[in-house]
Design a protein around this motif. Sequence first.
Motif, short mmCIF file in Angstrom:
data_model
loop_
_atom_site.label_atom_id
_atom_site.label_comp_id
_atom_site.label_asym_id
_atom_site.label_seq_id
_atom_site.Cartn_x
_atom_site.Cartn_y
_atom_site.Cartn_z
N ASP A 100 0.85 -1.20 0.00
CA ASP A 100 0.00 0.00 0.00
C ASP A 100 0.89 1.25 0.00
OD1 ASP A 100 -2.27 1.56 0.03
OD2 ASP A 100 -3.10 0.70 1.88
N TYR A 101 0.24 2.40 -0.15
CA TYR A 101 0.96 3.69 -0.26
C TYR A 101 0.11 4.75 0.44
CZ TYR A 101 3.56 7.42 -2.69
OH TYR A 101 4.33 8.51 -2.99
N ILE A 102 0.71 5.46 1.41
CA ILE A 102 -0.03 6.49 2.14
C ILE A 102 0.82 7.76 2.20
CG2 ILE A 102 0.81 5.71 4.42
CD1 ILE A 102 -1.98 6.47 5.52
N CYS A 103 0.18 8.89 1.96
CA CYS A 103 0.90 10.16 1.90
C CYS A 103 0.90 10.87 3.25
CB CYS A 103 0.25 11.08 0.86
SG CYS A 103 0.45 10.48 -0.83
N LYS A 104 2.06 11.44 3.58
CA LYS A 104 2.17 12.27 4.78
C LYS A 104 1.62 13.66 4.46
CE LYS A 104 6.61 10.15 6.07
NZ LYS A 104 8.04 10.43 6.27
#
Length: 526
Positions: A100-104
């Motif tokens: 998965d990929y999550i943005c700060k």
Amino acid sequence: MEKAQLVVVDDEARLCESLNILLSERGFLVQCFTDGRNAIDYIQNDKCDLVLLDLIMPQMDGYDVLAFIKKILPDLPVIIMTAQGSAEYAVKALKGGAEDYICKPFEVDELCRRIENALEKRRLHQDYSLMAGKLAITEAQLRQAQKMEAIATLAGGIAHDFNNILMGIQGHTSIMKMHLEEGHPFQKRIKSIEKLIEGGSKLTSQLLGYARRGRYEVKPLNLNHIITLTVETFKPLRKEVVCNLELAPDLPAVEADASQMEQVLMNLLVNAADAMPEGGNIYIRTKKTEVISTENMHFPIKPGSYVLMSIQDEGVGMDEATKERIFEPFFTTKEMGRGTGLGLASVYGIVKGHNGYIDVKSQPNRGTTFYLYFPIVEEKVVSPEEEGTTRVVNGTGIVLMVDDEEEILNVGKTILEIMGYRVICARDGEEAIDLYRKHKDEIDIVILDVVMPRMSGKAVFNRLKEINPHVPILLISGYSSDRETTHKLIVKSDGFLQKPFRIEDLSRSIQQIIRRKKSGVQSLNA
């Protein structure tokens, strides 16, 4: 439920500290690293369920860390967290194997939701892999069972045809023998032919053993007695081998065919001796054993009481590849001309045919041990019968002989007439029933083949019993594919002979049955 172990990799120390506190409060175990190399060292040596990985880091960036993790632990889920929110970064990370990929900046609840999703997906994948592995093993076992059953059917069919051929040869040999005076020079040649027939019969008995057929003389037996007799027969054949018996006293009875138990033991003894060309020890042991749980067993076995017989040698042993194939028919490790490949296959078939189980333990150069389990029966052991007479017993009366093989009918009719009987022949079941209806008051005994086309021996047997419940019937057969039905039929009959049989055995069986009929004694099999 065990807590999940998370590894956080981010060069921002304050973010690592914050995630450690927040994720720990949510029930996770957290280990933080500000350097990719240190994180990899930890992951290689310690438990890790999921990695939270920053992309942009000095010395070793997130892509390199991700690539290394996927190389050593391809199933370990990795969630990328980065301030670089462009689609290009996300696609590159996902193509590299990220889960998965999550943005700060992100909400902790959203991060926890993604962590739980990734962990659940991993659990499901592990469960699927486990089930797929078990399914693959089950499918392999099923394919092996189907292959063994198909070859068993073929083996049984070959044995049936071969036994009928041997029966014809035996019959003509007996006719010649009966017409020659004692001391005639051809008597020696006839005896040689009979020995060859006996050899062929032993070969078909091995085929029938593998096919799990021919188990007809079933009685409560003490295996210790079978072992003692068989070992005495075996000893002079292989003097370089020492047989050591460790037999349990008061061994319970098992329901078995004595001749087939002898065949099983002889095959295993010969196999053990062949594994020790320079000589050595064979250990034969028996004991009563209780199988309560099957958890520690290497094969499926029903819980219950068993007699366990083991045969151990000090021979060359086997590797795993050989062990997997030893019960296949025609498989042998012996040199050409020294083995048929039917010995252990027939052992397997006979044991299975007696509702038993067989296991083997072996290692190269460490010897081999076979373990045979037979269900215990609470019945009195039947003492071995005395050897029958070796001469032909003549008689009188009318015999109805039923067999679909023309050659066996012809030779059987000739032999019976020489012995003093009048013979009526039937080539199938329908003809047999019609002839019996017409001559039922004259016919003294019916000799009935078990395996026939159109109308089976069982159907003929039942129809004859409907016409006359007391009709004496002697069953003969070279092979039957329906073992259980045949066994039940034999139990209800007055006697049974396995083709090829000797004329002396035929004459004795007929006389015994006719005597019982005249004296009003019920069939011994009933």
